[in-house]
Write a protein that holds these residues in place. Structure first.
Motif, short mmCIF file in Angstrom:
data_model
loop_
_atom_site.label_atom_id
_atom_site.label_comp_id
_atom_site.label_asym_id
_atom_site.label_seq_id
_atom_site.Cartn_x
_atom_site.Cartn_y
_atom_site.Cartn_z
N ALA A 119 0.83 -1.21 0.00
CA ALA A 119 0.00 0.00 0.00
C ALA A 119 0.87 1.26 0.00
N LEU A 120 1.90 1.27 0.84
CA LEU A 120 2.79 2.43 0.90
C LEU A 120 3.56 2.59 -0.41
N SER A 121 4.07 1.48 -0.94
CA SER A 121 4.84 1.54 -2.18
C SER A 121 3.98 2.06 -3.34
N VAL A 139 8.74 15.47 2.73
CA VAL A 139 9.22 14.20 3.29
C VAL A 139 9.57 13.24 2.17
N LEU A 140 10.39 12.26 2.52
CA LEU A 140 10.83 11.25 1.59
C LEU A 140 10.63 9.89 2.25
N PHE A 141 10.00 8.97 1.53
CA PHE A 141 9.84 7.61 2.02
C PHE A 141 10.87 6.72 1.33
N LEU A 142 11.68 6.03 2.12
CA LEU A 142 12.70 5.15 1.57
C LEU A 142 12.60 3.78 2.23
N LYS A 143 12.93 2.76 1.46
CA LYS A 143 12.87 1.40 2.00
C LYS A 143 14.27 0.96 2.41
N GLU A 144 14.44 0.72 3.69
CA GLU A 144 15.72 0.30 4.24
C GLU A 144 15.52 -0.95 5.08
N LYS A 145 16.29 -1.98 4.78
CA LYS A 145 16.21 -3.25 5.51
C LYS A 145 14.79 -3.80 5.53
N PHE A 148 9.68 0.56 5.12
CA PHE A 148 9.70 1.97 4.75
C PHE A 148 9.99 2.85 5.96
N ILE A 149 10.82 3.86 5.74
CA ILE A 149 11.09 4.87 6.77
C ILE A 149 10.75 6.23 6.17
N LYS A 150 10.41 7.16 7.04
CA LYS A 150 10.05 8.52 6.60
C LYS A 150 11.16 9.47 7.05
N ILE A 178 20.46 2.87 1.08
CA ILE A 178 19.30 2.45 0.32
C ILE A 178 19.75 1.92 -1.04
N ARG A 179 19.11 0.87 -1.52
CA ARG A 179 19.43 0.35 -2.85
C ARG A 179 18.60 1.10 -3.90
N THR A 180 19.18 2.06 -4.54
CA THR A 180 18.55 2.82 -5.61
C THR A 180 19.64 3.63 -6.31
#
Length: 239
Positions: A119-121, A139-145, A148-150, A178-180
């Motif tokens: 849903a977040l993605s 804000v920025l949402f990033l996926k780490e481990k 998602f973190i804000k 982050i992998r990007t």
């Protein structure tokens, strides 16, 4: 940086507490659960959740679908429907307000986790597709481990490319890996950020000094690529 903040709207307090405990175990931050329409609307106004897990059938005059209508009209956040009734009529009503996911009770921890992350993605991807020119992003949402973190954009000092990963360095000196790619992350930032090198993006609000081939922000020294120098000067209005 902060954890994803989740509001659970469920009129059975034991079920609500159980969902909140599961969310905490998964690494999310859970607000005090709302038991009805009034509590849910108050929490939306005062707590600013990032996502809502919403039971369709609530006790009282107003249902979860009516809460969903308020979310869609007034708040740019995703919501997930919960229900113990997956009959055709319930699903039809739910589809009209376009939830990001739909969970049928009872559900597993894995199903809850995957629904939230998807849903977040999807919400983030939709916002990027429709508002890449929005320079007011905060804000920025990033996926780490795997979660998602804000991150508040104002807290980012600079971003560094490291092969297939990027390092997001905060003004507090905390680092997220982050992998990007830098090109991808640049589309998610606002006008305060400048690409100054093939491996660096900096937050212009923190620039203290610019020299011929490097700049300084806080206590960090960052190289300037030759092809980026003029763009940097134009960006910060230096002639």
């Amino acid at each position: 940086m902060s954890q994803i903040k989740i509001l659970v709207v469920e009129d059975e307090i034991l079920i609500a507490d159980n969902i909140c405990d599961t969310l905490t175990d998964l690494g999310y931050f859970t607000l005090e659960p709302a038991l009805n329409y009034t509590e849910a609307i108050l929490s939306l106004k005062t707590e600013a959740p990032d996502i809502v897990i919403l039971d369709i059938n609530l006790s009282g005059e107003k249902s979860g679908i009516e809460i969903a209508e308020v979310i869609k009209s007034q708040y740019d956040i995703p919501f997930i429907f919960l229900t113990s009734n997956a009959d055709k009529n319930t699903v039809s009503l739910a589809k009209k307000v376009q939830p990001k996911a739909f969970l049928v009770k009872p559900f597993t921890q894995e199903e809850l986790y995957s629904s939230i992350e998807i849903a977040l993605s999807n919400h983030i991807k939709h916002n990027l597709a429709t508002s890449n020119n929005d320079k007011s992003k905060k804000v920025l949402f990033l996926k780490e481990k795997g979660i998602f973190i804000k991150i508040k954009l104002e807290d980012i000092l600079y971003i560094k490319s490291d092969h297939v990963y990027i390092e997001v360095i905060l003004s507090s000196e905390k680092k997220h890996v982050i992998r990007t790619s830098l090109n991808d992350i640049l589309t998610k930032l606002n006008k305060n950020f400048i690409r100054i090198h093939r491996s660096y993006i900096v937050n212009s609000n923190y620039i203290d000094q610019i020299q011929s081939n490097k700049l300084f922000l806080n206590n960090s020294e960052i190289p300037i690529g030759k092809s980026y120098k003029n763009k940097i000067l134009q960006k910060i209005n230096i002639n």
